[in-house]
Write an enzyme that holds these catalytic residues in place. Sequence first.
Site, short mmCIF file in Angstrom:
data_model
loop_
_atom_site.label_atom_id
_atom_site.label_comp_id
_atom_site.label_asym_id
_atom_site.label_seq_id
_atom_site.Cartn_x
_atom_site.Cartn_y
_atom_site.Cartn_z
N LYS A 189 0.87 -1.18 0.00
CA LYS A 189 0.00 0.00 0.00
C LYS A 189 0.91 1.23 0.00
O LYS A 189 1.72 1.41 0.90
CB LYS A 189 -0.90 0.00 1.23
N ARG A 242 -10.56 10.16 1.76
CA ARG A 242 -10.46 10.80 3.08
C ARG A 242 -11.69 11.63 3.39
O ARG A 242 -12.04 11.80 4.55
CB ARG A 242 -9.16 11.61 3.17
N ARG A 266 1.29 9.77 5.96
CA ARG A 266 1.43 8.35 6.29
C ARG A 266 2.70 7.75 5.69
O ARG A 266 2.84 6.54 5.65
CB ARG A 266 0.19 7.60 5.81
N GLU A 285 7.45 -6.93 0.82
CA GLU A 285 6.25 -6.80 1.65
C GLU A 285 5.28 -7.95 1.38
O GLU A 285 4.71 -8.53 2.31
CB GLU A 285 5.54 -5.47 1.35
N LYS A 322 -2.19 -1.51 -3.75
CA LYS A 322 -3.04 -0.32 -3.69
C LYS A 322 -2.18 0.93 -3.78
O LYS A 322 -1.19 1.01 -3.05
CB LYS A 322 -3.82 -0.32 -2.38
N SER A 345 -10.09 5.68 -4.77
CA SER A 345 -11.01 6.82 -4.91
C SER A 345 -10.52 7.87 -5.90
O SER A 345 -11.31 8.41 -6.68
CB SER A 345 -11.24 7.46 -3.54
N TYR A 404 -14.90 1.15 -7.06
CA TYR A 404 -16.14 1.91 -6.90
C TYR A 404 -17.00 1.81 -8.17
O TYR A 404 -18.15 2.23 -8.16
CB TYR A 404 -15.83 3.36 -6.55
ZN LIG Z 1 -5.49 3.46 7.96
#
Ligand SMILES: [Zn+2]
Length: 322
Positions: free
Chosen positions: A196, A206, A218, A234, A249, A275, A314
């Site tokens: 991610k 968000r 992040r 990972e 992602k 999104s 989506y």
């Molecule tokens: Zn989170």
Amino acid sequence: MPFPVDRPRRLRRTEALRSLVRETDVLPRHLIAPLFVKAGITEPEAIASMPGQLQHTLESLCKEAREIHARGVRAFLVFGIPAAKDAVGSQAYAPDGISQQGLRALRDEFGADVVLIGDLCLCEYTDHGHCGVLEGGTVRNDATLELYASTAIAQAEAGVDLVAPSGMMDGQVAMIRDALDEAGHAETAIMAYAAKYASAHYGPFREAAECAPQEGDRSGYQMDPANAREALREAAFDIEEGADIVMVKPALPYLDVISAVAEMSPVPVAAYNVSGEYAMVKAAAERGWIDGDRVALEHVTAIRRAGADLVITYFAKELCTS
Ligand SMILES: [Zn+2]
């Protein structure tokens, strides 16, 4: 001999021929629809940056899921937005937290006919908006794992088929697997957000999940968009720790990563068409600059072609019209 001898166009001449030799399908069974359920509202609320997507009440959550299910999509990824947030995201693992309520409602509605996936993170539930326990401006890895374990158990008790840890803490899959097994949930599977990225494509989400970090970003735990080799590391860790499905992602800007993970992974690979990818298509289509339906199908086809077995999108509902 006439020139040219090789004429690939022969197989493109009619739709029937093209269909016969098409290499990649997008079918309802490949798609997972994300859904948002919010505590303390009586009517569903529109998400301005994601036209067509809503923050649902428990009632409208089930109604939307019924409509999507009627089109053949049988998997839902549920995000909860609590009425109140705190420093440790306690509504994420409260037995009656909104996500658990939503999952129970969907399970009651559909029984075993659908696959329910719980997004497992704290950022929708913390007042600071980070994915874990914040201390001195840093998210503490190991303290956060304890809370992920509790959240996994709460979601398993609410009836999920899979928990989907998205916080990118080291060791999260192993910790969750142990916790689930110890609590008697050996059958609950894990879809790990393995690679991610700290992407700018999460902006609209968000707003949808009301989880923008209040301070900082992040990039101390999510991956650097510049790195591909690290994604394989990972994914390998997550598989070794017990992930049943691994995920990349976002999807479109990371097709090379999806392809590389698909190459090495012995477990199914999912990709999250996020999104921002959705919002860009919607915004350009609204202006009449592109044909949104065709672009959406092309995007999801590309994600599948790159190697994703499953696509979280989506567009799930609108891609499946019948
Ligand atoms: Zn989170």
